[in-house]
Motif scaffolding. Sequence first.
Motif, mmCIF file in Angstrom:
data_model
loop_
_atom_site.group_PDB
_atom_site.id
_atom_site.type_symbol
_atom_site.label_atom_id
_atom_site.label_comp_id
_atom_site.label_asym_id
_atom_site.label_seq_id
_atom_site.Cartn_x
_atom_site.Cartn_y
_atom_site.Cartn_z
ATOM 1 N N GLY A 1 1.186 -1.270 0.160
ATOM 2 C CA GLY A 1 -0.518 0.457 -0.320
ATOM 3 C C GLY A 1 0.966 1.272 -0.298
ATOM 4 N N ARG B 1 3.133 -6.614 -10.147
ATOM 5 C CA ARG B 1 1.774 -5.695 -9.425
ATOM 6 C C ARG B 1 0.976 -4.893 -10.109
ATOM 7 N NH1 ARG B 1 2.304 -1.854 -4.786
ATOM 8 N NH2 ARG B 1 0.342 -1.448 -5.553
ATOM 9 N N ASN C 1 1.737 2.245 -6.673
ATOM 10 C CA ASN C 1 0.778 2.001 -6.493
ATOM 11 C C ASN C 1 0.314 2.655 -7.921
ATOM 12 O OD1 ASN C 1 0.792 4.137 -5.011
ATOM 13 N ND2 ASN C 1 -0.768 3.469 -3.527
ATOM 14 N N ASP D 1 -6.167 -0.868 -6.633
ATOM 15 C CA ASP D 1 -6.851 -2.214 -5.585
ATOM 16 C C ASP D 1 -7.991 -1.943 -6.182
ATOM 17 O OD1 ASP D 1 -4.792 -2.269 -4.031
ATOM 18 O OD2 ASP D 1 -5.548 -0.468 -2.523
ATOM 19 N N ASP D 2 -9.285 -0.968 -6.510
ATOM 20 C CA ASP D 2 -10.406 -0.828 -7.591
ATOM 21 C C ASP D 2 -9.919 -2.744 -8.262
ATOM 22 O OD1 ASP D 2 -12.316 -0.813 -8.674
ATOM 23 O OD2 ASP D 2 -12.338 1.519 -9.229
ATOM 24 N N ASN E 1 -2.782 -4.669 2.894
ATOM 25 C CA ASN E 1 -3.778 -3.910 1.693
ATOM 26 C C ASN E 1 -4.195 -5.655 0.419
ATOM 27 O OD1 ASN E 1 -2.078 -3.586 -1.274
ATOM 28 N ND2 ASN E 1 -3.593 -1.569 -0.352
ATOM 29 N N ILE E 2 -4.794 -4.549 -0.201
ATOM 30 C CA ILE E 2 -5.842 -5.980 -1.125
ATOM 31 C C ILE E 2 -5.198 -6.019 -1.887
ATOM 32 C CG2 ILE E 2 -6.623 -5.567 -3.343
ATOM 33 C CD1 ILE E 2 -9.022 -5.405 -1.011
ATOM 34 N N GLY E 3 -3.251 -5.562 -2.493
ATOM 35 C CA GLY E 3 -2.597 -6.267 -2.762
ATOM 36 C C GLY E 3 -1.958 -7.275 -2.170
ATOM 37 N N GLY F 1 -9.382 -2.002 1.001
ATOM 38 C CA GLY F 1 -9.654 -1.372 -0.349
ATOM 39 C C GLY F 1 -10.057 -0.508 -0.440
ATOM 40 N N VAL G 1 -7.998 -12.270 -3.334
ATOM 41 C CA VAL G 1 -8.008 -11.055 -2.795
ATOM 42 C C VAL G 1 -9.086 -11.920 -1.153
ATOM 43 C CG1 VAL G 1 -9.232 -9.878 -1.060
ATOM 44 C CG2 VAL G 1 -8.700 -9.206 -4.381
ATOM 45 N N THR H 1 -7.806 -4.648 -9.108
ATOM 46 C CA THR H 1 -7.603 -5.757 -8.036
ATOM 47 C C THR H 1 -8.991 -7.309 -8.127
ATOM 48 O OG1 THR H 1 -5.626 -5.450 -7.988
ATOM 49 C CG2 THR H 1 -5.863 -7.402 -6.756
ATOM 50 N N GLU I 1 -8.457 2.805 -0.778
ATOM 51 C CA GLU I 1 -8.305 2.897 -1.828
ATOM 52 C C GLU I 1 -8.902 5.273 -1.855
ATOM 53 O OE1 GLU I 1 -7.960 1.590 -5.675
ATOM 54 O OE2 GLU I 1 -5.571 1.747 -5.203
#
Lengths: 192, 534
Positions: free
Chosen positions: B140, B287, B350, B175-176, B267-269, B165, B186, B178, B167
Amino acid sequence: MWTSVLVAVLVLLALAVVFGGLLGFAAERFKVEGNPLADQIDALLPQTQCGQCSYPGCRPYAEAIARGGCINKCPPGGESTIKALANLLGVEPEPLDAEHGVEQVKRVAVIREDECIGCTKCIQACPVDAILGAAKHMHTVIEGECTGCDLCVEPCPVDCIDMVTVEPDILTWTWAPPTPGLIATDRQGASA
Amino acid sequence: MTQLWDFSGGIHPPEHKDFSTTRPVRRAGIPERLVLPLQQHTGDPAETIVGVGERVLKGQKIAAVKTGMGVAVHAPTSGVIESIVEHPVPHPSGMADWCMTLRPDGEDQWCSRKPVPDYRALDRDQVLGIIRDAGISGMGGAGFPTSIKLRPPRDRKINILILNGAECEPYITADDMTMREKADEVVAGLKVMAWILRPERCVIGIEDNKPDAIAAMRKATEGTQTEIAVIPTKYPSGGEKQLVQILTGMEVPSGGIPADIGVICQNIGTAVAVAQAVLDGTPLISRVVTITGEAVREPGNFEALIGTPIKYLLEQAGVQQDRLSRLVLGGPMMGYTLTTDAVPVIKTTNCVIAAAASELPAPLPEQPCIRCGQCAEACPMELLPQQLFWYAKATEFDKAEHLNLFDCIECGACSYVCPSSIPLVQYYRFAKGEIRMQRAEQRKADRARERFEARQSRLEREREEKERRRKERAKAAADAQARKKAEAEQAAAEGAVADGRSAKAALVEQALARKKAKAEASQPPPAAEPQSTH
């Protein structure tokens, strides 16, 4: 009439004796070793141990300040140290005494190792034992421990010690303060 | 429905997220050269474990952390290590740092992988080991090593695991996208982390401006106990401390971490990376990065290999060099301007904004503070931005620190609302840096004092030793002399050795004695005889 005066005098006398005794006892029992003010001053000095203040190290200078010496004799500490000392001692900050040197950027000593003859003179001069080596063997400076005091440069018989300015790297870098730009009216003038 | 709280302050800047959400995530492919910084995370840099000229396979570990805190670096594709050099890295200073450069061979040949689909059969520490070996750090922003974050102190029970999430920063949609495209991964990553931490609740916090992501995540978590919390759009709701407050109503203590109140935020990632590491045996080698801004023709998200130069991604997105006025890494609120497009994508990258001149204009000149107080209203940490500004500007850092300068999350809300366009955050960053520097100097001074005192006492000891030895020597010499004298006297008394002088003295004495005897014999005592005659 006289008895009451006598009683009052005796009572006060008794109190004086009791409290005097207490104070005397406390002064002996809770005696502070050393000078706490010198300790506080020493904590504010930069500990380069360079002797530019004409005292043999930071601690002796701290003791001299505690005895009422000038606070503006420390070039490595510079403006900020003078400010901190003035704050601690409740006196007006004075400008740095140029007689003892000027404020410089941070430097460290670096030995040009292939020129070193191994005389150990710099090792004896270093106040913080930051130089490593033995007689007739190459010496080197432990960079992290060097305070940049300059004291090893003079004794070197072959002049193989350089004082190198420490450049900020990616780990020690910090944000610079915002630079004051043009004021709004100037800017309009400049763009027109 | 998950109960929500609110945090104080916050702002609503224009979002500009629709630029980059219209296209699906594209694969960026393999660039001509990959640049892999040895430090992409918080902690100690990794150390290279392969040499220049060596051929490495995709996913092979090329730098490891032997001591201290950190994560490993892996080869994002197969190829040859070309060099280990100082190269510009994504950093606000624009300085260079040590990087390994990899020339891909185009074969994209994998090293052997060990997927662990049945991770529940393993020990928790083993799974944490897999996560550490996969080189995962928080994706993140700060890049804190994930395996360390997932191992809170033993006395801290983790009650809530939050997946961030939100963001909230404008422009960024990594993230959206992803969540839209990899919702299952996820959730799989979340399950692995939940198995490690055993929290009572798992919550995924998503801002309500991402309906597609919310729908995708709802679908993926159907039938599980994982809660999807739809939170109102407000910047900076995605800040860790703010999101914790929104979802739990609890505040992270000053100077503390969420684990102090039983919460961990990921973080989502990072969740996707954990799922890939454990379930597929794939280390963190790529990523999702948002490439957006008005100066690119086809903004969108890219699945980019770690180490891909930003320049390569900008070309893929159709950058218009004539329109490009400023390159910003990160969002417009917290990001920083890049000085070169040669810097690589790292684990925490990101978003890159290729901004046209009209889009992110140069900041207006700073005007005097008019004490309007809008900054204090906008501050999500309930600080006093105005006072902090005065003290930072006057370099009265101890006072700024006293007003909790270090609680500032540098979100930029205060600068955004300031009618005098004062770059407040820059002042705070400056003050923080100066304070950290002063502390480091103080530590160094203390160490110098210690060494100086140790040296002084050593010299003193040596001097005393020398003095003692000198005295001992003097004493030994005196003793030797006294002994000699005594011996001589003794010898004289025994008459064993009679020198000329003592013999002479004896002769004189004998002569005197004879004379005395003679005198006594020739002169009889006059008093005795008359007495006897009478």
